[in-house]
Design a protein around this motif. Sequence first.
Motif, PDB file in Angstrom:
ATOM      1  N   ASP A 152     -77.614  33.721 -53.387  1.00 47.68           N
ATOM      2  CA  ASP A 152     -76.449  33.746 -54.368  1.00 47.68           C
ATOM      3  C   ASP A 152     -75.916  35.467 -54.149  1.00 47.68           C
ATOM      4  OD1 ASP A 152     -76.981  31.825 -55.800  1.00 47.68           O
ATOM      5  OD2 ASP A 152     -78.178  32.803 -57.071  1.00 47.68           O
ATOM      6  N   ILE A 153     -76.642  36.331 -53.602  1.00 46.66           N
ATOM      7  CA  ILE A 153     -76.074  37.381 -53.452  1.00 46.66           C
ATOM      8  C   ILE A 153     -75.560  37.729 -52.227  1.00 46.66           C
ATOM      9  CG2 ILE A 153     -76.482  39.714 -52.523  1.00 46.66           C
ATOM     10  CD1 ILE A 153     -79.260  39.479 -53.478  1.00 46.66           C
ATOM     11  N   LEU A 154     -74.959  36.754 -51.827  1.00 43.58           N
ATOM     12  CA  LEU A 154     -74.289  36.569 -49.758  1.00 43.58           C
ATOM     13  C   LEU A 154     -72.995  36.405 -50.703  1.00 43.58           C
ATOM     14  CD1 LEU A 154     -76.872  35.325 -47.647  1.00 43.58           C
ATOM     15  CD2 LEU A 154     -75.828  37.552 -47.856  1.00 43.58           C
ATOM     16  N   LEU A 155     -73.304  34.785 -51.819  1.00 41.76           N
ATOM     17  CA  LEU A 155     -71.638  34.223 -52.079  1.00 41.76           C
ATOM     18  C   LEU A 155     -71.307  35.280 -53.242  1.00 41.76           C
ATOM     19  CD1 LEU A 155     -72.951  31.296 -52.574  1.00 41.76           C
ATOM     20  CD2 LEU A 155     -71.696  31.603 -50.865  1.00 41.76           C
ATOM     21  N   GLU A 156     -71.365  36.211 -53.613  1.00 40.15           N
ATOM     22  CA  GLU A 156     -70.883  36.934 -54.423  1.00 40.15           C
ATOM     23  C   GLU A 156     -70.371  38.187 -53.757  1.00 40.15           C
ATOM     24  OE1 GLU A 156     -69.812  38.084 -57.758  1.00 40.15           O
ATOM     25  OE2 GLU A 156     -70.749  36.396 -57.269  1.00 40.15           O
ATOM     26  N   TRP A 157     -70.978  38.735 -52.831  1.00 43.19           N
ATOM     27  CA  TRP A 157     -70.186  39.626 -51.839  1.00 43.19           C
ATOM     28  C   TRP A 157     -69.394  39.089 -50.749  1.00 43.19           C
ATOM     29  CZ3 TRP A 157     -69.745  40.114 -46.439  1.00 43.19           C
ATOM     30  CH2 TRP A 157     -68.622  40.918 -46.134  1.00 43.19           C
ATOM     31  N   CYS A 174     -70.605  26.352 -47.026  1.00 44.04           N
ATOM     32  CA  CYS A 174     -70.079  27.271 -48.232  1.00 44.04           C
ATOM     33  C   CYS A 174     -69.376  28.325 -48.383  1.00 44.04           C
ATOM     34  CB  CYS A 174     -71.189  27.914 -49.702  1.00 44.04           C
ATOM     35  SG  CYS A 174     -72.576  26.435 -50.474  1.00 44.04           S
ATOM     36  N   VAL A 175     -69.331  29.154 -47.516  1.00 39.04           N
ATOM     37  CA  VAL A 175     -68.172  30.110 -47.979  1.00 39.04           C
ATOM     38  C   VAL A 175     -67.110  30.168 -46.609  1.00 39.04           C
ATOM     39  CG1 VAL A 175     -68.038  32.883 -46.217  1.00 39.04           C
ATOM     40  CG2 VAL A 175     -70.210  32.109 -46.922  1.00 39.04           C
ATOM     41  N   TYR A 176     -66.959  29.521 -45.406  1.00 41.28           N
ATOM     42  CA  TYR A 176     -65.632  29.116 -44.431  1.00 41.28           C
ATOM     43  C   TYR A 176     -65.049  28.191 -46.017  1.00 41.28           C
ATOM     44  CZ  TYR A 176     -62.296  27.269 -41.316  1.00 41.28           C
ATOM     45  OH  TYR A 176     -60.889  27.130 -40.448  1.00 41.28           O
ATOM     46  N   ASP A 177     -65.283  27.523 -46.989  1.00 37.90           N
ATOM     47  CA  ASP A 177     -64.077  26.575 -47.566  1.00 37.90           C
ATOM     48  C   ASP A 177     -63.696  27.521 -48.903  1.00 37.90           C
ATOM     49  OD1 ASP A 177     -64.421  24.599 -45.835  1.00 37.90           O
ATOM     50  OD2 ASP A 177     -66.180  23.494 -47.312  1.00 37.90           O
ATOM     51  N   MET A 178     -64.934  28.401 -49.052  1.00 29.86           N
ATOM     52  CA  MET A 178     -64.516  29.930 -50.340  1.00 29.86           C
ATOM     53  C   MET A 178     -63.171  30.255 -49.493  1.00 29.86           C
ATOM     54  SD  MET A 178     -67.274  33.047 -51.496  1.00 29.86           S
ATOM     55  CE  MET A 178     -68.517  31.467 -51.720  1.00 29.86           C
ATOM     56  N   VAL A 179     -63.474  30.908 -48.567  1.00 26.74           N
ATOM     57  CA  VAL A 179     -62.672  32.018 -48.131  1.00 26.74           C
ATOM     58  C   VAL A 179     -61.248  31.110 -47.329  1.00 26.74           C
ATOM     59  CG1 VAL A 179     -62.251  34.225 -45.430  1.00 26.74           C
ATOM     60  CG2 VAL A 179     -64.369  32.821 -46.853  1.00 26.74           C
ATOM     61  N   PHE A 180     -61.199  30.113 -46.583  1.00 27.31           N
ATOM     62  CA  PHE A 180     -59.845  29.360 -46.225  1.00 27.31           C
ATOM     63  C   PHE A 180     -59.356  28.579 -46.893  1.00 27.31           C
ATOM     64  CE2 PHE A 180     -62.369  31.332 -42.703  1.00 27.31           C
ATOM     65  CZ  PHE A 180     -62.008  32.571 -42.320  1.00 27.31           C
ATOM     66  N   GLU A 181     -60.314  27.848 -47.244  1.00 31.83           N
ATOM     67  CA  GLU A 181     -59.783  26.523 -48.424  1.00 31.83           C
ATOM     68  C   GLU A 181     -59.265  27.073 -49.719  1.00 31.83           C
ATOM     69  OE1 GLU A 181     -58.664  24.535 -46.380  1.00 31.83           O
ATOM     70  OE2 GLU A 181     -60.273  24.413 -44.865  1.00 31.83           O
ATOM     71  N   GLY A 182     -60.235  27.889 -49.988  1.00 29.80           N
ATOM     72  CA  GLY A 182     -59.992  28.464 -51.946  1.00 29.80           C
ATOM     73  C   GLY A 182     -60.532  27.695 -52.150  1.00 29.80           C
ATOM     74  N   GLU A 183     -61.461  26.846 -52.108  1.00 31.46           N
ATOM     75  CA  GLU A 183     -62.259  26.258 -53.294  1.00 31.46           C
ATOM     76  C   GLU A 183     -64.000  26.325 -52.623  1.00 31.46           C
ATOM     77  OE1 GLU A 183     -62.498  21.828 -50.806  1.00 31.46           O
ATOM     78  OE2 GLU A 183     -60.739  22.269 -52.675  1.00 31.46           O
ATOM     79  N   GLU A 184     -64.327  26.274 -53.598  1.00 32.43           N
ATOM     80  CA  GLU A 184     -65.882  25.979 -53.750  1.00 32.43           C
ATOM     81  C   GLU A 184     -67.003  24.983 -53.625  1.00 32.43           C
ATOM     82  OE1 GLU A 184     -68.067  29.509 -55.287  1.00 32.43           O
ATOM     83  OE2 GLU A 184     -66.478  30.940 -55.424  1.00 32.43           O
ATOM     84  N   PRO A 185     -67.268  24.454 -52.703  1.00 31.65           N
ATOM     85  CA  PRO A 185     -68.088  23.050 -53.042  1.00 31.65           C
ATOM     86  C   PRO A 185     -69.303  22.790 -54.104  1.00 31.65           C
ATOM     87  CG  PRO A 185     -67.970  23.966 -50.750  1.00 31.65           C
ATOM     88  CD  PRO A 185     -67.425  24.838 -50.957  1.00 31.65           C
ATOM     89  N   ASN A 208     -75.444  27.541 -58.834  1.00 34.73           N
ATOM     90  CA  ASN A 208     -76.193  28.159 -59.583  1.00 34.73           C
ATOM     91  C   ASN A 208     -74.967  29.663 -60.134  1.00 34.73           C
ATOM     92  OD1 ASN A 208     -78.964  27.455 -58.449  1.00 34.73           O
ATOM     93  ND2 ASN A 208     -78.488  28.801 -56.380  1.00 34.73           N
ATOM     94  N   LYS A 209     -74.577  29.994 -59.919  1.00 34.20           N
ATOM     95  CA  LYS A 209     -73.014  30.513 -60.492  1.00 34.20           C
ATOM     96  C   LYS A 209     -72.745  30.127 -61.874  1.00 34.20           C
ATOM     97  CE  LYS A 209     -68.695  32.486 -60.201  1.00 34.20           C
ATOM     98  NZ  LYS A 209     -67.440  32.675 -59.265  1.00 34.20           N
ATOM     99  N   GLU A 210     -72.256  28.712 -61.549  1.00 36.31           N
ATOM    100  CA  GLU A 210     -72.570  27.916 -62.927  1.00 36.31           C
ATOM    101  C   GLU A 210     -73.572  28.142 -64.194  1.00 36.31           C
ATOM    102  OE1 GLU A 210     -71.389  24.507 -62.318  1.00 36.31           O
ATOM    103  OE2 GLU A 210     -69.364  24.973 -61.580  1.00 36.31           O
TER     104      GLU A 210
END
Length: 258
Positions: A175-180, A236-247, A253-255
């Motif tokens: 969670d900490i890594l994804l938030e950063w 997680c991170v690759y799609d979050m940064v380059f695809e604009g979506e989070e699996p 956990n965020k929800e």
Amino acid sequence: MPWCPKCKSEYREGVTICAECGSVLVNDEQFDELVKIEAASALSEDRFQEENRCSKKNRYLEESFQEENRISEADAEDRITDNRESTMHSLYWDSSERASENRSSAWILLVMGGLGLLGAGLGMTGLLPVEFSNPYLIYGVMTAVFLLFIVAGIVSMKNAIIFERKAKSENSLKDILLEWCRESLHREEVDQQIGAEEIASDEILYLKRFECLKIKLNHQFLNLDQGFLDKLIEDCVYDMVFEGEEPAGCTENKEQKT
């Protein structure tokens, strides 16, 4: 007295050429000036080397990243193949999966051990219609084997509990890594650093993006498990940064927190 500026040898008056190296000799004043210049140059070189050693640690990540960008396309393709082969042999198995696997194994071993002990007990009391030439030896061995099953089941259950606790810690770190990553990693910035416009191959582009993300996370967070980090970036991170979506697995956990 004349001096050789290279050999630092002194000659008698009237000599103009060094017998050893052939250099033109200079007078005392010129020689003293040359010595001062060489001493100042040596001092500057020493200071430069000292500053270089002090800043070497700070420049390590930047230099390593620049070195990666100089890899030719052929070398990069080879590295992609090697990376895929190594990943097949060293896939990261997170603690929640290991906890689930150990718990399943524990129940299987405990049930098999319990049923086996029950069967051995019934056989020794004569309630099972099975006869052996030496029943006590046979049932004794069976009892020992199924007791080992039960012991192994207990150990697996304890391991499952340990991995469940570790999984909670991993989820917190995740969670900490994804938030950063949400706040600090941006597609335009990463692509500019790796020179994405000049990369024609999609596979090489993926590799360079992946390595850039990994370098940034390792720089921000020390002593990360590299298997855990690779899986996090891939899932997680690759799609979050380059695809604009989070699996789904990255937003769960965020929800729950919100």
